[in-house]
Design a protein around this motif. Structure first.
Motif, PDB file in Angstrom:
ATOM      1  N   VAL A   1      44.132  62.829 -85.590  1.00  0.00           N
ATOM      2  CA  VAL A   1      45.141  61.904 -86.099  1.00  0.00           C
ATOM      3  C   VAL A   1      46.369  62.686 -86.537  1.00  0.00           C
ATOM      4  CG1 VAL A   1      45.663  60.115 -87.813  1.00  0.00           C
ATOM      5  CG2 VAL A   1      43.335  60.337 -86.915  1.00  0.00           C
ATOM      6  N   CYS A   2      47.546  62.253 -86.088  1.00  0.00           N
ATOM      7  CA  CYS A   2      48.818  62.830 -86.524  1.00  0.00           C
ATOM      8  C   CYS A   2      49.428  61.877 -87.547  1.00  0.00           C
ATOM      9  CB  CYS A   2      49.767  62.994 -85.339  1.00  0.00           C
ATOM     10  SG  CYS A   2      51.437  63.501 -85.813  1.00  0.00           S
ATOM     11  N   THR A   3      49.598  62.348 -88.765  1.00  0.00           N
ATOM     12  CA  THR A   3      50.156  61.491 -89.825  1.00  0.00           C
ATOM     13  C   THR A   3      51.462  62.050 -90.385  1.00  0.00           C
ATOM     14  OG1 THR A   3      48.756  62.599 -91.462  1.00  0.00           O
ATOM     15  CG2 THR A   3      47.915  60.553 -90.508  1.00  0.00           C
TER      16      THR A   3
ATOM     17  N   SER B   1      45.451  57.677 -92.307  1.00  0.00           N
ATOM     18  CA  SER B   1      44.329  58.408 -91.716  1.00  0.00           C
ATOM     19  C   SER B   1      42.993  57.841 -92.185  1.00  0.00           C
ATOM     20  CB  SER B   1      44.424  59.898 -92.061  1.00  0.00           C
ATOM     21  OG  SER B   1      43.382  60.608 -91.428  1.00  0.00           O
TER      22      SER B   1
ATOM     23  N   ARG C   1      40.144  55.984 -89.831  1.00  0.00           N
ATOM     24  CA  ARG C   1      38.763  56.476 -89.817  1.00  0.00           C
ATOM     25  C   ARG C   1      37.777  55.371 -90.198  1.00  0.00           C
ATOM     26  NH1 ARG C   1      38.631  62.515 -90.485  1.00  0.00           N
ATOM     27  NH2 ARG C   1      40.767  63.164 -90.083  1.00  0.00           N
TER      28      ARG C   1
ATOM     29  N   ASP D   1      43.244  66.434 -89.232  1.00  0.00           N
ATOM     30  CA  ASP D   1      44.527  65.848 -88.836  1.00  0.00           C
ATOM     31  C   ASP D   1      45.507  66.940 -88.439  1.00  0.00           C
ATOM     32  OD1 ASP D   1      43.361  63.493 -89.617  1.00  0.00           O
ATOM     33  OD2 ASP D   1      44.734  63.087 -91.273  1.00  0.00           O
TER      34      ASP D   1
ATOM     35  N   CYS E   1      49.290  67.351 -85.628  1.00  0.00           N
ATOM     36  CA  CYS E   1      50.166  66.762 -84.625  1.00  0.00           C
ATOM     37  C   CYS E   1      50.329  67.744 -83.478  1.00  0.00           C
ATOM     38  CB  CYS E   1      51.532  66.430 -85.231  1.00  0.00           C
ATOM     39  SG  CYS E   1      51.430  65.223 -86.568  1.00  0.00           S
TER      40      CYS E   1
ATOM     41  N   THR F   1      44.010  61.593 -79.099  1.00  0.00           N
ATOM     42  CA  THR F   1      44.948  61.661 -80.210  1.00  0.00           C
ATOM     43  C   THR F   1      45.339  60.270 -80.691  1.00  0.00           C
ATOM     44  OG1 THR F   1      46.825  61.781 -78.699  1.00  0.00           O
ATOM     45  CG2 THR F   1      45.908  63.869 -79.460  1.00  0.00           C
TER      46      THR F   1
ATOM     47  N   ARG G   1      48.533  58.553 -83.050  1.00  0.00           N
ATOM     48  CA  ARG G   1      49.801  58.841 -83.707  1.00  0.00           C
ATOM     49  C   ARG G   1      50.633  57.588 -83.853  1.00  0.00           C
ATOM     50  NH1 ARG G   1      53.382  62.925 -80.638  1.00  0.00           N
ATOM     51  NH2 ARG G   1      52.675  63.744 -82.541  1.00  0.00           N
TER      52      ARG G   1
END
Length: 197
Positions: free
Chosen positions: A42-44, A54, A58, A76, A78, A90, A92
């Protein structure tokens, strides 16, 4: 046949058809060794991502996970380029322009890559231009519920298409301000068709 047995037949046919709204994509993760684990990153990072995104994503994944198929997460981070073919699943937040890749949907989409019936990669994108709700309470009328939308997109990543059942998680539409946070009988039947549980 008595009127009572006729009534039971009608009821059982009605129940059976009520759980047959799901459709399958034609590719899934059954080629993975058991226990099957599909891992995501996960890109946060970035502007406009809701606090708690995130954890909410999940939580949505946990609702699909069983002994037959599990959705797990790496730390996490990116990735520099996106989307890319790299066998890394991924998630995002980014700008989405509706088109053939998104099937006309502009809240979120799951980009699936497969080799015949073998799913190879699934990337999920949530539209950064939307107002996302990532909490436990009800979203405001103009907010999109992240848990509900993430739950839907994970269904696509597992191999399900849209369902004809309107209250199913895999139903095609969920208006802003509404939630669909629990798998319904049709969603579970679709998962069972693919993974046996």
């Amino acid at each position: 046949m008595t009127w009572f047995s006729s009534l039971l037949t009608l009821i059982s046919v009605g129940w059976a058809s009520a759980a047959l709204g799901y459709e399958v994509f034609g590719a899934d993760w059954t080629h993975l060794s058991s226990p099957r684990e599909v891992r995501f990153v996960v890109c946060t990072e970035g502007k406009g991502i809701p606090v708690g995104a995130s954890a909410t994503i999940r939580a949505a994944a946990d609702l699909w996970s069983t002994n037959a198929i599990r959705i797990r997460f790496d730390p996490d981070r990116c990735l520099a380029e996106y989307p890319r073919v790299d066998n890394i699943n991924t998630i995002r937040f980014a700008a989405i322009n509706p088109g053939p890749q998104t099937d006309g949907h502009d809240n979120a989409y799951a980009y699936r890559r497969n080799d015949l019936r073998r799913m190879q990669e699934c990337d999920i994108v949530f539209n950064i231009a939307r107002h996302w709700h990532a909490g436990n309470g009800s979203p405001e009328p103009k907010q999109h519920d992240l848990l509900s939308v993430a739950l839907h997109e994970f269904g696509h990543c597992l191999g399900l298409e849209h369902s004809a059942i309107t209250n199913a998680v895999m139903s095609a539409a969920l208006p802003a301000g509404r939630t669909r946070r629990a798998l319904q009988a049709d969603d579970i039947a679709g998962r069972r068709k693919l993974y046996g549980q």
